[in-house]
Design a protein around this motif. Structure first.
Motif, short mmCIF file in Angstrom:
data_model
loop_
_atom_site.label_atom_id
_atom_site.label_comp_id
_atom_site.label_asym_id
_atom_site.label_seq_id
_atom_site.Cartn_x
_atom_site.Cartn_y
_atom_site.Cartn_z
N GLN A 67 0.80 -1.07 0.08
CA GLN A 67 0.04 0.07 0.03
C GLN A 67 0.92 1.21 0.06
O GLN A 67 2.09 1.31 0.60
CB GLN A 67 -0.99 -0.06 1.25
CG GLN A 67 -0.29 -0.05 2.61
CD GLN A 67 -1.33 -0.22 3.52
OE1 GLN A 67 -2.39 -0.32 3.55
NE2 GLN A 67 -0.85 0.17 4.93
N PRO A 68 0.36 2.42 -0.48
CA PRO A 68 -1.06 2.67 -1.13
C PRO A 68 -1.06 2.05 -2.74
O PRO A 68 -2.19 1.78 -3.22
CB PRO A 68 -1.22 3.86 -0.97
CG PRO A 68 0.14 4.66 -1.22
CD PRO A 68 1.07 3.58 -0.51
N GLU A 127 -9.68 -0.02 2.31
CA GLU A 127 -10.35 1.25 1.68
C GLU A 127 -9.68 1.46 0.76
O GLU A 127 -8.59 1.57 0.54
CB GLU A 127 -10.01 2.47 2.84
CG GLU A 127 -10.87 3.52 2.41
CD GLU A 127 -10.73 4.90 3.49
OE1 GLU A 127 -10.88 5.87 3.05
OE2 GLU A 127 -10.15 4.42 4.62
N LYS A 128 -10.50 1.73 -0.45
CA LYS A 128 -10.08 2.26 -1.82
C LYS A 128 -9.91 3.64 -1.77
O LYS A 128 -10.88 4.63 -1.68
CB LYS A 128 -10.98 1.61 -2.79
CG LYS A 128 -10.55 1.95 -4.31
CD LYS A 128 -11.50 1.29 -5.19
CE LYS A 128 -11.02 1.38 -6.73
NZ LYS A 128 -11.86 0.88 -7.65
N ARG A 129 -8.94 4.21 -2.24
CA ARG A 129 -8.45 5.60 -2.34
C ARG A 129 -8.22 6.29 -3.69
O ARG A 129 -7.78 7.26 -3.89
CB ARG A 129 -7.18 5.92 -1.30
CG ARG A 129 -7.53 5.71 0.13
CD ARG A 129 -6.35 6.05 0.94
NE ARG A 129 -6.71 5.85 2.24
CZ ARG A 129 -7.31 6.78 3.10
NH1 ARG A 129 -7.84 7.80 2.48
NH2 ARG A 129 -7.77 6.55 4.37
N GLY A 130 -8.69 5.39 -4.88
CA GLY A 130 -8.59 5.54 -6.10
C GLY A 130 -8.21 4.61 -7.01
O GLY A 130 -7.92 3.39 -6.41
N ARG A 142 -5.08 2.18 -5.63
CA ARG A 142 -4.58 2.65 -4.59
C ARG A 142 -5.45 2.34 -3.22
O ARG A 142 -6.56 2.48 -3.50
CB ARG A 142 -4.42 4.36 -4.44
CG ARG A 142 -3.39 4.84 -5.45
CD ARG A 142 -3.43 6.26 -5.46
NE ARG A 142 -2.55 6.89 -4.34
CZ ARG A 142 -1.21 6.82 -4.13
NH1 ARG A 142 -0.79 6.22 -5.22
NH2 ARG A 142 -0.80 7.08 -3.06
N TYR A 143 -4.97 1.37 -2.48
CA TYR A 143 -5.93 0.86 -1.32
C TYR A 143 -4.69 0.89 -0.01
O TYR A 143 -3.76 1.15 -0.05
CB TYR A 143 -5.93 -0.53 -1.86
CG TYR A 143 -6.65 -0.90 -3.00
CD1 TYR A 143 -8.39 -0.97 -2.95
CD2 TYR A 143 -6.17 -1.00 -4.26
CE1 TYR A 143 -8.80 -1.39 -4.12
CE2 TYR A 143 -6.71 -1.28 -5.27
CZ TYR A 143 -8.11 -1.46 -5.14
OH TYR A 143 -8.86 -1.77 -6.42
N GLU A 144 -5.78 1.04 0.86
CA GLU A 144 -4.86 0.95 2.34
C GLU A 144 -5.85 0.11 3.35
O GLU A 144 -7.09 -0.08 3.13
CB GLU A 144 -5.15 2.51 2.99
CG GLU A 144 -3.97 3.25 2.50
CD GLU A 144 -3.99 4.58 3.13
OE1 GLU A 144 -4.28 4.48 4.30
OE2 GLU A 144 -3.30 5.50 2.68
N THR A 170 -7.39 -1.15 6.49
CA THR A 170 -7.90 -0.23 7.64
C THR A 170 -7.46 -0.92 9.14
O THR A 170 -6.80 -1.92 9.15
CB THR A 170 -9.46 -0.39 7.53
OG1 THR A 170 -9.93 -1.81 7.87
CG2 THR A 170 -10.18 0.13 6.23
#
Length: 270
Positions: free
Chosen positions: A35-36, A68-71, A74-76, A78
């Motif tokens: 990540q991310p 969590e999808k951030r774009g 791009r993932y993180e 939780t």
């Protein structure tokens, strides 16, 4: 995914329950490591599944609140995802420890050198030769069963021991070598005479090593000599120990503690 799990359920190695659980765990770990910027194709290559399968797992992890999808790409992971990884990893660690201690630890398997080809299930004798346990097909006072076979000269696994391996512990002949501030070393001829009756030669200290090399002797044990000499004697080998005077007490103390027979000889007379 994780939201439907019972919080009161015992924390066992759930990732071993089935292939899907194991793959889901590995996908989440890979996301956490990358990540991310997460490449699903790279994760697929590492895990050995298709990119589509990874995509499905990622979607489930997002829906379950673990990622969590951030774009795009791009993932993180939780906090819930991190907690889930820790819980499963701890459970796996406990499981591995139990297997190591309770299962593998209860199977007493030793290594022995095969004197001839042996196969799994063969009954063999056990003998101590040159300080090393050997598996002898023709039997002996102590016996065992082969669990991993091999050819002559190879290490094989043996278990189900019966009887006692008969051998006499060795004796250590200790020759004290004067420190550089205490005088001249003994004659090389004296050392040569003593070395002729020994199975192994060990040195402790620089003065002892110098004397051995000057005499033309290549020591079998140069480092960790206090431990090595004791272990060799306990396995039936007679050892000549050349040791500098400042190292003498440390070596003889170890021999006494281990119950090894030894004698300190005058280094200047045969």
């Amino acid at each position: 995914m994780g939201t439907s799990e019972d919080p009161d359920e015992p924390a066992g190695p759930r990732v071993l329950d089935n292939r899907r659980d194991a793959t889901r765990y590995r996908v989440l770990v890979e996301i956490a490591a990358r990540q991310p910027a997460v490449s699903q194709e790279e994760i697929a290559d590492v895990i050995g599944v298709t990119s589509q399968a990874v995509s499905d797992y990622v979607r489930d992890l997002v829906d379950g609140g673990f990622v969590e999808k951030r774009g795009r790409g791009r993932y993180e992971v939780t906090k819930e995802g991190v907690d889930w990884i820790i819980t499963r990893t701890d459970a796996l660690s406990d499981f591995v420890s139990r297997v190591s201690d309770d299962v593998l630890g209860s199977v007493d398997v030793d290594a022995a050198v095969a004197t001839d080809a042996v196969a799994e299930g063969d009954d063999v004798g056990l003998e101590m030769r040159d300080g090393v346990l050997h598996a002898v097909p023709e039997g002996g006072s102590a016996t065992a069963v082969v669990v991993t076979g091999g050819e002559a000269g190879e290490a094989v696994g043996v278990t189900d021991f019966e009887g006692v391996v008969e051998y006499d512990p060795g004796v250590v002949t200790v020759v004290s070598v004067p420190a550089v501030t205490e005088g001249s070393p003994p004659s090389p001829e004296v050392i040569t005479d003593r070395a002729a009756d020994a199975d192994l030669i060990a040195v402790g200290g620089t003065e002892a090593y110098a004397l051995a090399t000057r005499t033309g002797i290549r020591p079998d044990i140069r480092f960790g000599s206090a431990t090595g000499v004791s272990q060799a004697a306990l396995r039936g080998l007679d050892v000549l120990l050349l040791v500098s005077t400042d190292e003498l007490s440390r070596h003889t103390t170890r021999l006494r503690e281990d119950g090894v027979r030894y004698e300190v000889r005058d280094s200047f007379t045969p």
